[in-house]
Design a protein around this motif. Sequence first.
Motif, PDB file in Angstrom:
ATOM      1  N   MET A  83       0.801  -1.126  -0.014  1.00 12.88           N
ATOM      2  CA  MET A  83       0.156   0.057  -0.049  1.00 12.88           C
ATOM      3  C   MET A  83       0.883   1.140   0.178  1.00 12.88           C
ATOM      4  SD  MET A  83      -3.097  -0.708   0.128  1.00 12.88           S
ATOM      5  CE  MET A  83      -3.257  -2.442  -0.359  1.00 12.88           C
ATOM      6  N   LYS A  84       0.309   2.291  -0.485  1.00 11.55           N
ATOM      7  CA  LYS A  84       0.903   3.617  -0.350  1.00 11.55           C
ATOM      8  C   LYS A  84       1.166   3.679   1.273  1.00 11.55           C
ATOM      9  CE  LYS A  84      -1.079   5.366  -4.621  1.00 11.55           C
ATOM     10  NZ  LYS A  84      -2.394   6.421  -5.318  1.00 11.55           N
ATOM     11  N   ASN A  85       2.080   4.617   1.362  1.00 10.74           N
ATOM     12  CA  ASN A  85       2.579   4.682   2.845  1.00 10.74           C
ATOM     13  C   ASN A  85       1.322   5.218   3.671  1.00 10.74           C
ATOM     14  OD1 ASN A  85       5.070   3.841   2.444  1.00 10.74           O
ATOM     15  ND2 ASN A  85       5.828   6.017   2.308  1.00 10.74           N
ATOM     16  N   ASN A  86       0.475   6.205   3.245  1.00 10.20           N
ATOM     17  CA  ASN A  86      -0.649   6.822   3.936  1.00 10.20           C
ATOM     18  C   ASN A  86      -1.786   6.037   3.922  1.00 10.20           C
ATOM     19  OD1 ASN A  86      -0.895   7.133   1.298  1.00 10.20           O
ATOM     20  ND2 ASN A  86      -2.457   8.952   1.420  1.00 10.20           N
ATOM     21  N   ILE A 134     -15.499  -6.325  -0.517  1.00  8.57           N
ATOM     22  CA  ILE A 134     -15.406  -5.048   0.171  1.00  8.57           C
ATOM     23  C   ILE A 134     -14.073  -4.668   0.273  1.00  8.57           C
ATOM     24  CG2 ILE A 134     -15.860  -3.649   2.293  1.00  8.57           C
ATOM     25  CD1 ILE A 134     -18.361  -5.335   2.507  1.00  8.57           C
ATOM     26  N   CYS A 135     -13.122  -5.717   0.834  1.00  9.30           N
ATOM     27  CA  CYS A 135     -11.751  -5.143   1.090  1.00  9.30           C
ATOM     28  C   CYS A 135     -10.992  -4.876  -0.273  1.00  9.30           C
ATOM     29  CB  CYS A 135     -10.964  -6.182   1.592  1.00  9.30           C
ATOM     30  SG  CYS A 135      -9.561  -5.906   2.269  1.00  9.30           S
ATOM     31  N   HIS A 136     -11.218  -5.481  -1.274  1.00  6.49           N
ATOM     32  CA  HIS A 136     -10.573  -5.419  -2.475  1.00  6.49           C
ATOM     33  C   HIS A 136     -11.052  -4.034  -2.973  1.00  6.49           C
ATOM     34  CE1 HIS A 136      -9.909 -10.050  -3.450  1.00  6.49           C
ATOM     35  NE2 HIS A 136      -9.365  -9.639  -2.504  1.00  6.49           N
ATOM     36  N   ASP A 137     -12.272  -3.766  -3.213  1.00  4.06           N
ATOM     37  CA  ASP A 137     -12.842  -2.615  -3.613  1.00  4.06           C
ATOM     38  C   ASP A 137     -12.344  -1.387  -2.738  1.00  4.06           C
ATOM     39  OD1 ASP A 137     -14.502  -1.164  -5.441  1.00  4.06           O
ATOM     40  OD2 ASP A 137     -15.555  -0.563  -3.836  1.00  4.06           O
ATOM     41  N   SER A 138     -11.987  -1.463  -1.567  1.00  5.09           N
ATOM     42  CA  SER A 138     -11.572  -0.432  -0.842  1.00  5.09           C
ATOM     43  C   SER A 138      -9.856  -0.056  -0.837  1.00  5.09           C
ATOM     44  CB  SER A 138     -11.598  -0.768   0.942  1.00  5.09           C
ATOM     45  OG  SER A 138     -12.962  -1.034   1.085  1.00  5.09           O
ATOM     46  N   PHE A 139      -9.267  -1.102  -1.594  1.00 10.63           N
ATOM     47  CA  PHE A 139      -7.802  -0.793  -1.552  1.00 10.63           C
ATOM     48  C   PHE A 139      -7.198  -1.134  -2.769  1.00 10.63           C
ATOM     49  CE2 PHE A 139      -8.516  -1.452   2.850  1.00 10.63           C
ATOM     50  CZ  PHE A 139      -7.476  -0.660   3.479  1.00 10.63           C
ATOM     51  N   LYS A 140      -7.870  -1.543  -3.979  1.00  7.50           N
ATOM     52  CA  LYS A 140      -7.456  -1.958  -5.274  1.00  7.50           C
ATOM     53  C   LYS A 140      -6.681  -0.625  -5.913  1.00  7.50           C
ATOM     54  CE  LYS A 140     -11.385  -0.677  -7.906  1.00  7.50           C
ATOM     55  NZ  LYS A 140     -12.845  -0.775  -7.502  1.00  7.50           N
ATOM     56  N   ASP A 141      -7.204   0.671  -5.419  1.00  6.64           N
ATOM     57  CA  ASP A 141      -6.386   1.704  -6.307  1.00  6.64           C
ATOM     58  C   ASP A 141      -5.357   2.452  -5.501  1.00  6.64           C
ATOM     59  OD1 ASP A 141      -8.232   1.679  -8.431  1.00  6.64           O
ATOM     60  OD2 ASP A 141      -9.856   2.691  -7.392  1.00  6.64           O
ATOM     61  N   LYS A 142      -4.895   1.705  -4.196  1.00  9.17           N
ATOM     62  CA  LYS A 142      -4.092   2.332  -3.287  1.00  9.17           C
ATOM     63  C   LYS A 142      -2.796   1.380  -3.395  1.00  9.17           C
ATOM     64  CE  LYS A 142      -7.568   4.308  -0.587  1.00  9.17           C
ATOM     65  NZ  LYS A 142      -8.866   3.722  -0.966  1.00  9.17           N
ATOM     66  N   VAL A 143      -2.685   0.301  -4.136  1.00  6.94           N
ATOM     67  CA  VAL A 143      -1.680  -0.635  -4.176  1.00  6.94           C
ATOM     68  C   VAL A 143      -0.396  -0.073  -5.113  1.00  6.94           C
ATOM     69  CG1 VAL A 143      -0.958  -2.890  -5.034  1.00  6.94           C
ATOM     70  CG2 VAL A 143      -3.069  -2.552  -4.002  1.00  6.94           C
ATOM     71  N   VAL A 144       0.735  -0.049  -4.639  1.00  6.23           N
ATOM     72  CA  VAL A 144       1.787   0.311  -5.380  1.00  6.23           C
ATOM     73  C   VAL A 144       2.647  -1.134  -5.611  1.00  6.23           C
ATOM     74  CG1 VAL A 144       2.044   2.684  -4.317  1.00  6.23           C
ATOM     75  CG2 VAL A 144       3.276   0.814  -3.266  1.00  6.23           C
ATOM     76  N   LYS A 145       3.503  -0.741  -6.925  1.00  3.59           N
ATOM     77  CA  LYS A 145       4.218  -1.892  -7.086  1.00  3.59           C
ATOM     78  C   LYS A 145       5.687  -1.749  -6.463  1.00  3.59           C
ATOM     79  CE  LYS A 145       2.047  -4.109 -10.442  1.00  3.59           C
ATOM     80  NZ  LYS A 145       1.820  -5.488 -10.593  1.00  3.59           N
ATOM     81  N   ARG A 146       6.101  -2.951  -5.724  1.00  8.26           N
ATOM     82  CA  ARG A 146       7.398  -3.044  -5.083  1.00  8.26           C
ATOM     83  C   ARG A 146       8.221  -3.993  -5.022  1.00  8.26           C
ATOM     84  NH1 ARG A 146       5.378   0.133   0.266  1.00  8.26           N
ATOM     85  NH2 ARG A 146       5.297   2.500  -0.534  1.00  8.26           N
ATOM     86  N   GLU A 147       9.286  -4.319  -5.198  1.00 11.04           N
ATOM     87  CA  GLU A 147      10.120  -5.652  -5.329  1.00 11.04           C
ATOM     88  C   GLU A 147      10.315  -5.924  -3.915  1.00 11.04           C
ATOM     89  OE1 GLU A 147      10.773  -7.180  -8.190  1.00 11.04           O
ATOM     90  OE2 GLU A 147       9.530  -5.561  -9.323  1.00 11.04           O
ATOM     91  N   PHE A 148      10.022  -7.165  -3.545  1.00  6.62           N
ATOM     92  CA  PHE A 148      10.459  -7.866  -2.352  1.00  6.62           C
ATOM     93  C   PHE A 148      11.569  -8.757  -2.465  1.00  6.62           C
ATOM     94  CE2 PHE A 148       6.127  -6.021  -1.901  1.00  6.62           C
ATOM     95  CZ  PHE A 148       6.486  -5.295  -0.942  1.00  6.62           C
TER      96      PHE A 148
END
Length: 148
Positions: A83-86, A134-148
Motif C-alpha cells: 500500500m501507499k504509505n498513507n 469489500i476489502c478489494h474494492d477499498s484498496f485496489k487503487d491504493k496498491v503500489v508496485k514494489r520489489e520484495f
Amino acid sequence: MKLFSLFLLLTIATLEAQEKSAQELVDSKEKADMTYQQMMQIMNLSAGKIYNGIILQNKVMVKDGVKAIMYHRAPNHKPWLIMKNNNQEAFKKMLLLYDEELHEDAESISDAVDKNDWIEAINSFSKMTHSCIICHDSFKDKVVKREF
C-alpha cells in the motif's frame, strides 16, 4: 492540555497495539516465496473450489477449499507494504478485521456442509466473498508496485 496529552498517549498506544496485532497475524502464518498478489490468487482458487464443491454437493471439495483458506501461507514480506504509505495503517486494520471474518465464514461453511445444509453453506460462502469484495474494492487503487 492534560486531556490532549492523554488522548495522544492513548492514540499512540492503540497504533502500537494494531501494529503488533497485524505483525502477530503475519507471523502466525507459514511464509512462502510469493507476492501478496500471488497469495490472493491462491485464495481465489480456493474460494472457487468451495463454490464448486457446494454446487456439486461434494463435501471433500468444500473442506479442501476451506482448509486452504484457513491455513494459507503468507508472503515473506509485510502485506501492508503493498500500500501507499498513507494507506498502510488502514490496510492493517482491514487485514485484521477481514482475516477474522474470513475464518469465521469459512468455519460456518464447513459446519453447514457437515450438517448437509447446502443452503446455509452457500449463504456463508456469499458472506465470505462479500467481505473479500469489500476489502478489494477499498484498496485496489491504493496498491503500489514494489520489489520484495
